[in-house]
Enzyme design. Structure first.
Site, PDB file in Angstrom:
ATOM      1  N   HIS A 234       0.842  -1.202   0.000  1.00  0.00           N
ATOM      2  CA  HIS A 234       0.000   0.000   0.000  1.00  0.00           C
ATOM      3  C   HIS A 234       0.880   1.256   0.000  1.00  0.00           C
ATOM      4  CE1 HIS A 234      -4.242  -0.747  -0.084  1.00  0.00           C
ATOM      5  NE2 HIS A 234      -4.526   0.397   0.515  1.00  0.00           N
ATOM      6  N   TYR A 276     -11.469  -9.596  -0.775  1.00  0.00           N
ATOM      7  CA  TYR A 276     -10.904  -9.057   0.464  1.00  0.00           C
ATOM      8  C   TYR A 276     -10.717 -10.151   1.514  1.00  0.00           C
ATOM      9  CZ  TYR A 276     -11.673  -4.325  -1.307  1.00  0.00           C
ATOM     10  OH  TYR A 276     -11.623  -3.165  -2.052  1.00  0.00           O
TER      11      TYR A 276
END
Length: 416
Positions: A234, A276
């Site tokens: 990220h 997810y």
């Protein structure tokens, strides 16, 4: 019994040693499996990412490869106008779905305008830079994979062009330098924390780029492993999902046809909870960076996307052949000249392969036929008199099949 994750084995074990110690022993054992695909990517500080080629994954890879041969054959057999129109639709759906996944509000009209601006260097609309990136994937000479950290940042800048607030812009040398997390929409719980410092971000991305260039690993597996790595890292405050999915599509394009690669985004968006969940399970500390089941889930998504595209492509190919044969028979009966017949063929392809109503200008049709506009005008006037085409708008005038022509050629008169 079937293959189980390390975390599952740790909790189910009757061993008296602590689960973390059991997991570490199992990690070392699995690294020695003949079917293990190791990497040099370290995200948790101590374990290298790896995946085990479990039987279902092997079957999926084989099925995807086998089906891709047929997909490629059918795709390349389509006329050029049909392929271009279909790619436009796939790009639209891909951009809409990736924006939806990230909660970025966008309309079909905005995305279509962005894609139409790609060939005009003077035009700049919302998402136009993002559209240029994705459009580059669809060509035979598609974009190259990133090789440096600066390449990653350059791709990111295009993905989020004009969409970032000031507080979400990268504040480090190339990436973010502060904390970023992913939160559960339902309860606000943090479900993932990206790597904490820019130094670690740069190290992990460098490892990912090196693995991306590895030649002894299946490109499908490389793409999925790199995707997991990027999303785990990220590296930015915002836009990680859109950038990560673009990089995934770009890598898949090295191995699969453009339409197959571009069909994945909508499937992930439709199954985002499974996506997810697979990611969250994979990053469980007790799994010691084994991502075998994340790889498995992504292979299932790719298979779904490929099958869906293949089925739709076969339906459209049948409709195109039926309509074209009817048009050729009609043209012979009416003694239409070859150029008029070509114009009808182009408009049939646009009608069948575009979701929106096709709008082709006189200049565009002249370009397809490689003749001047004056010559194409007389053919358009002839087809208009025969009620085979109709016009839309005025500046410029656009042409499409008439409802009468659709009925003659067996095409549904609604927008397809």
């Amino acid at each position: 019994m079937g293959y189980k994750s390390i975390s599952t084995e740790s909790h189910a074990s009757s061993s008296i040693i602590p689960p973390a110690d059991f997991a570490e022993q199992e990690y070392q054992r699995r690294l020695q499996f003949p079917s293990t695909i190791p990497t040099d990517i370290i995200l948790d500080g101590s374990h290298k990412i790896f995946t085990v080629l479990i039987p279902e994954s092997v079957t999926l890879i084989s099925d995807i490869l086998h089906r891709e041969t047929a997909v490629e054959h059918t795709w390349l057999a389509l006329p050029g106008v049909a392929r271009k129109a279909y790619i436009g639709e796939l790009l639209t759906e891909e951009l809409l779905s990736t924006n939806q996944m990230e909660g970025v509000r966008s309309t079909r009209k905005e995305v279509e305008a962005a894609l139409q601006s790609v060939d005009n260097p003077l035009s700049h609309t919302r998402f136009s830079e993002f559209a240029k990136l994705y459009s580059s994937i669809s060509g035979s000479e598609h974009s190259k994979l990133p090789e440096t950290l600066n390449d990653v940042r350059s791709i990111y800048d295009q993905v989020v062009d004009g969409e970032l607030s000031d507080n979400n812009k990268p504040d480090g040398e190339l990436f973010r330098k502060s904390h970023v997390g992913i939160y559960d929409e339902a309860n606000g719980r943090e479900i993932h924390s990206g790597l904490p410092t820019e130094a670690r971000i740069q190290t992990a991305l460098t490892q990912m780029l090196a693995f991306m260039r590895t030649e002894d690993v299946s490109p499908l597996l490389k793409a999925i492993i790199c995707h997991y790595t990027f999303e785990y890292i990220h590296p930015f405050y915002d836009g990680n999902g859109r950038t990560g999915r673009f990089l995934l599509t770009l890598q898949l394009r090295e191995y699969l046809s453009a339409p197959t690669a571009l069909s994945l985004g909508p499937v992930i968006a439709e199954n985002k909870h499974a996506y997810y969940k697979a990611f969250e399970d994979a990053e469980n500390p007790l799994n010691c960076s084994e991502i075998s089941f994340f790889v498995l889930q992504m292979l299932r998504f790719i298979q779904i996307a490929q099958r869906r595209f293949n089925d739709n492509l076969n339906e459209k190919e049948l409709a195109l052949n039926t309509a074209t044969n009817a048009m050729i028979h009609y043209a012979a009966e009416q003694r239409l000249d070859p150029m008029s017949t070509d114009i009808l063929s182009i408009l049939i392809q646009q009608r069948l392969f575009l979701r929106r109503e096709a709008e082709l200008t006189r200049a565009m049709l002249a370009g397809y036929e490689n003749v001047g506009q004056a010559r194409i005008r007389s053919k358009l006037e002839l087809l208009t008199r025969k009620d085979l085409i109709s016009t839309v708008g005025k500046r410029p005038i656009c042409y499409q099949l008439s409802n009468h022509a659709c009925e003659l050629f067996g095409i549904e008169t609604r927008n397809l």
